[in-house]
Design a protein around this motif. Structure first.
Motif, PDB file in Angstrom:
ATOM      1  N   ILE A 103       0.949  -1.155   0.078  1.00 35.51           N
ATOM      2  CA  ILE A 103      -0.141   0.003  -0.006  1.00 35.51           C
ATOM      3  C   ILE A 103       0.784   1.196  -0.018  1.00 35.51           C
ATOM      4  O   ILE A 103       2.007   1.188   0.446  1.00 35.51           O
ATOM      5  CB  ILE A 103      -0.943  -0.043   1.196  1.00 35.51           C
ATOM      6  CG1 ILE A 103      -0.328  -0.066   2.511  1.00 35.51           C
ATOM      7  CG2 ILE A 103      -1.970  -1.164   1.214  1.00 35.51           C
ATOM      8  CD1 ILE A 103      -0.256   1.091   3.416  1.00 35.51           C
ATOM      9  N   LYS A 141       0.456   5.619   0.679  1.00 37.20           N
ATOM     10  CA  LYS A 141      -0.284   6.868   0.939  1.00 37.20           C
ATOM     11  C   LYS A 141       0.359   8.179   0.471  1.00 37.20           C
ATOM     12  O   LYS A 141       1.600   8.269   0.603  1.00 37.20           O
ATOM     13  CB  LYS A 141      -0.597   7.041   2.433  1.00 37.20           C
ATOM     14  CG  LYS A 141      -1.812   6.013   3.015  1.00 37.20           C
ATOM     15  CD  LYS A 141      -2.071   6.286   4.265  1.00 37.20           C
ATOM     16  CE  LYS A 141      -3.150   5.324   4.808  1.00 37.20           C
ATOM     17  NZ  LYS A 141      -3.709   5.876   5.992  1.00 37.20           N
ATOM     18  N   GLU A 142      -0.437   8.919  -0.081  1.00 32.98           N
ATOM     19  CA  GLU A 142       0.219  10.171  -0.588  1.00 32.98           C
ATOM     20  C   GLU A 142       0.391  11.128   0.349  1.00 32.98           C
ATOM     21  O   GLU A 142      -0.149  11.151   1.443  1.00 32.98           O
ATOM     22  CB  GLU A 142      -0.945  10.870  -1.607  1.00 32.98           C
ATOM     23  CG  GLU A 142      -0.333  12.014  -2.285  1.00 32.98           C
ATOM     24  CD  GLU A 142      -1.493  12.399  -3.442  1.00 32.98           C
ATOM     25  OE1 GLU A 142      -1.896  13.661  -3.252  1.00 32.98           O
ATOM     26  OE2 GLU A 142      -1.796  11.729  -4.323  1.00 32.98           O
ATOM     27  N   THR A 143       1.724  11.849   0.217  1.00 35.07           N
ATOM     28  CA  THR A 143       1.806  12.505   1.299  1.00 35.07           C
ATOM     29  C   THR A 143       2.858  13.691   0.938  1.00 35.07           C
ATOM     30  O   THR A 143       3.437  13.624  -0.298  1.00 35.07           O
ATOM     31  CB  THR A 143       3.065  11.893   2.503  1.00 35.07           C
ATOM     32  OG1 THR A 143       3.427  12.854   3.665  1.00 35.07           O
ATOM     33  CG2 THR A 143       4.226  11.202   1.634  1.00 35.07           C
ATOM     34  N   TYR A 164       4.855   9.624  -1.823  1.00 36.26           N
ATOM     35  CA  TYR A 164       4.163   8.479  -1.283  1.00 36.26           C
ATOM     36  C   TYR A 164       4.948   7.609  -0.156  1.00 36.26           C
ATOM     37  O   TYR A 164       6.348   7.647  -0.432  1.00 36.26           O
ATOM     38  CB  TYR A 164       3.699   7.523  -2.484  1.00 36.26           C
ATOM     39  CG  TYR A 164       2.842   8.148  -3.508  1.00 36.26           C
ATOM     40  CD1 TYR A 164       1.291   8.109  -3.455  1.00 36.26           C
ATOM     41  CD2 TYR A 164       3.531   8.720  -4.459  1.00 36.26           C
ATOM     42  CE1 TYR A 164       0.716   8.724  -4.327  1.00 36.26           C
ATOM     43  CE2 TYR A 164       2.820   9.251  -5.433  1.00 36.26           C
ATOM     44  CZ  TYR A 164       1.450   9.522  -5.502  1.00 36.26           C
ATOM     45  OH  TYR A 164       0.678   9.909  -6.477  1.00 36.26           O
ATOM     46  N   GLY A 169       4.667   3.997   2.322  1.00 36.23           N
ATOM     47  CA  GLY A 169       3.849   2.935   2.581  1.00 36.23           C
ATOM     48  C   GLY A 169       4.578   1.515   2.757  1.00 36.23           C
ATOM     49  O   GLY A 169       5.766   1.644   3.507  1.00 36.23           O
ATOM     50  N   PRO A 184      -6.920   4.968  -4.775  1.00 39.42           N
ATOM     51  CA  PRO A 184      -8.105   4.450  -3.976  1.00 39.42           C
ATOM     52  C   PRO A 184      -9.295   4.723  -4.664  1.00 39.42           C
ATOM     53  O   PRO A 184      -9.276   5.858  -5.510  1.00 39.42           O
ATOM     54  CB  PRO A 184      -7.992   5.271  -2.536  1.00 39.42           C
ATOM     55  CG  PRO A 184      -7.130   6.426  -3.032  1.00 39.42           C
ATOM     56  CD  PRO A 184      -6.268   6.118  -4.115  1.00 39.42           C
ATOM     57  N   ASP A 202     -13.061   4.526  -0.894  1.00 35.90           N
ATOM     58  CA  ASP A 202     -12.194   4.198   0.141  1.00 35.90           C
ATOM     59  C   ASP A 202     -11.905   5.287   1.375  1.00 35.90           C
ATOM     60  O   ASP A 202     -11.297   6.423   1.255  1.00 35.90           O
ATOM     61  CB  ASP A 202     -10.648   3.716  -0.563  1.00 35.90           C
ATOM     62  CG  ASP A 202      -9.728   3.094   0.255  1.00 35.90           C
ATOM     63  OD1 ASP A 202      -9.800   2.869   1.416  1.00 35.90           O
ATOM     64  OD2 ASP A 202      -8.795   2.599  -0.580  1.00 35.90           O
ATOM     65  N   ASP A 226      -9.557   4.836   3.905  1.00 34.83           N
ATOM     66  CA  ASP A 226      -8.112   4.719   4.071  1.00 34.83           C
ATOM     67  C   ASP A 226      -7.352   5.481   3.213  1.00 34.83           C
ATOM     68  O   ASP A 226      -6.225   5.862   3.488  1.00 34.83           O
ATOM     69  CB  ASP A 226      -7.737   3.205   4.116  1.00 34.83           C
ATOM     70  CG  ASP A 226      -8.265   2.478   5.172  1.00 34.83           C
ATOM     71  OD1 ASP A 226      -8.474   2.768   6.132  1.00 34.83           O
ATOM     72  OD2 ASP A 226      -8.171   1.180   4.860  1.00 34.83           O
ATOM     73  N   ASN A 227      -7.857   6.014   1.975  1.00 34.82           N
ATOM     74  CA  ASN A 227      -7.089   6.596   0.960  1.00 34.82           C
ATOM     75  C   ASN A 227      -5.759   6.066   0.509  1.00 34.82           C
ATOM     76  O   ASN A 227      -4.704   6.736   0.424  1.00 34.82           O
ATOM     77  CB  ASN A 227      -6.991   8.296   1.607  1.00 34.82           C
ATOM     78  CG  ASN A 227      -6.983   9.167   0.206  1.00 34.82           C
ATOM     79  OD1 ASN A 227      -7.377   8.997  -0.775  1.00 34.82           O
ATOM     80  ND2 ASN A 227      -6.346  10.288   0.510  1.00 34.82           N
ATOM     81  N   GLU A 228      -5.756   4.801   0.306  1.00 30.86           N
ATOM     82  CA  GLU A 228      -4.433   3.974   0.286  1.00 30.86           C
ATOM     83  C   GLU A 228      -4.510   3.547  -1.393  1.00 30.86           C
ATOM     84  O   GLU A 228      -5.668   3.236  -1.834  1.00 30.86           O
ATOM     85  CB  GLU A 228      -4.494   2.825   1.078  1.00 30.86           C
ATOM     86  CG  GLU A 228      -4.343   2.954   2.341  1.00 30.86           C
ATOM     87  CD  GLU A 228      -4.341   1.757   3.404  1.00 30.86           C
ATOM     88  OE1 GLU A 228      -3.917   1.748   4.594  1.00 30.86           O
ATOM     89  OE2 GLU A 228      -4.784   0.643   2.794  1.00 30.86           O
ATOM     90  N   TRP A 229      -3.403   3.707  -2.019  1.00 34.91           N
ATOM     91  CA  TRP A 229      -2.909   3.138  -3.342  1.00 34.91           C
ATOM     92  C   TRP A 229      -2.895   1.777  -2.901  1.00 34.91           C
ATOM     93  O   TRP A 229      -1.947   1.457  -2.022  1.00 34.91           O
ATOM     94  CB  TRP A 229      -1.936   3.996  -3.786  1.00 34.91           C
ATOM     95  CG  TRP A 229      -2.335   5.367  -4.529  1.00 34.91           C
ATOM     96  CD1 TRP A 229      -2.658   6.398  -3.602  1.00 34.91           C
ATOM     97  CD2 TRP A 229      -2.011   5.787  -5.870  1.00 34.91           C
ATOM     98  NE1 TRP A 229      -2.719   7.527  -4.346  1.00 34.91           N
ATOM     99  CE2 TRP A 229      -2.377   7.131  -5.460  1.00 34.91           C
ATOM    100  CE3 TRP A 229      -1.604   5.113  -6.900  1.00 34.91           C
ATOM    101  CZ2 TRP A 229      -2.218   7.930  -6.990  1.00 34.91           C
ATOM    102  CZ3 TRP A 229      -1.362   5.888  -7.775  1.00 34.91           C
ATOM    103  CH2 TRP A 229      -1.776   7.438  -7.984  1.00 34.91           C
TER     104      TRP A 229
END
Length: 134
Positions: free
Chosen positions: A7, A9-11, A21, A23, A99, A103, A105-108
């Motif tokens: 996974i 997450k954008e940051t 990202y 993860g 995502p 979603d 969780d907003n996860e790729w």
């Protein structure tokens, strides 16, 4: 069939504001934290958009590269990722998809799927009744 192997997450960078990202990834038996860091100065339009980093023993290793792509037929952007490090026998090609709208969780999702071109191990040359080849 594609298999989920991680996974993202954008940051945003606290210093530059650039989007990256963070993860986790599990590829070829290596599992741990990963980061996609924007490439500061791309040499050309075909150069990677991100450097893939993998955390091992408290250090961040260069672990591959990624490109942000848009399908020719239209649709959402995705990340095409090449995982390549001396610890791996050969490069592994994966993709990360954004995502879904629902979603929370907003996860790729990072996924891997076997190439449709055939089996690298040559399994098709054996039939069911053959002896085990060793």
């Amino acid at each position: 069939m594609a298999k989920k192997i991680g996974i993202l997450k954008e940051t945003a960078s606290k210093t530059t504001g650039e989007i990256g990202y963070m993860g986790r990834i599990d590829v070829a038996g290596m599992e741990g934290a990963c980061a996609l860091v924007p490439v500061a100065h791309r040499r050309s339009e075909k150069s990677p958009d991100y450097d893939l980093k993998f955390q091992r023993n408290g250090r961040w290793l260069d672990f591959g590269v990624a490109w942000l792509k848009t399908p020719q037929a239209g649709g959402d952007e995705f990340l095409s990722i090449t995982v390549d490090h001396e610890l791996l026998e050969k490069a592994v090609y994966v993709a990360a998809f954004p995502p879904a709208e629902d979603d929370d969780d907003n996860e790729w999702h990072i996924v891997w799927g076997r190439s449709r071109r055939g089996n690298d191990r040559g399994a098709s040359q054996y039939s069911v009744g053959d002896e085990i080849p060793y």
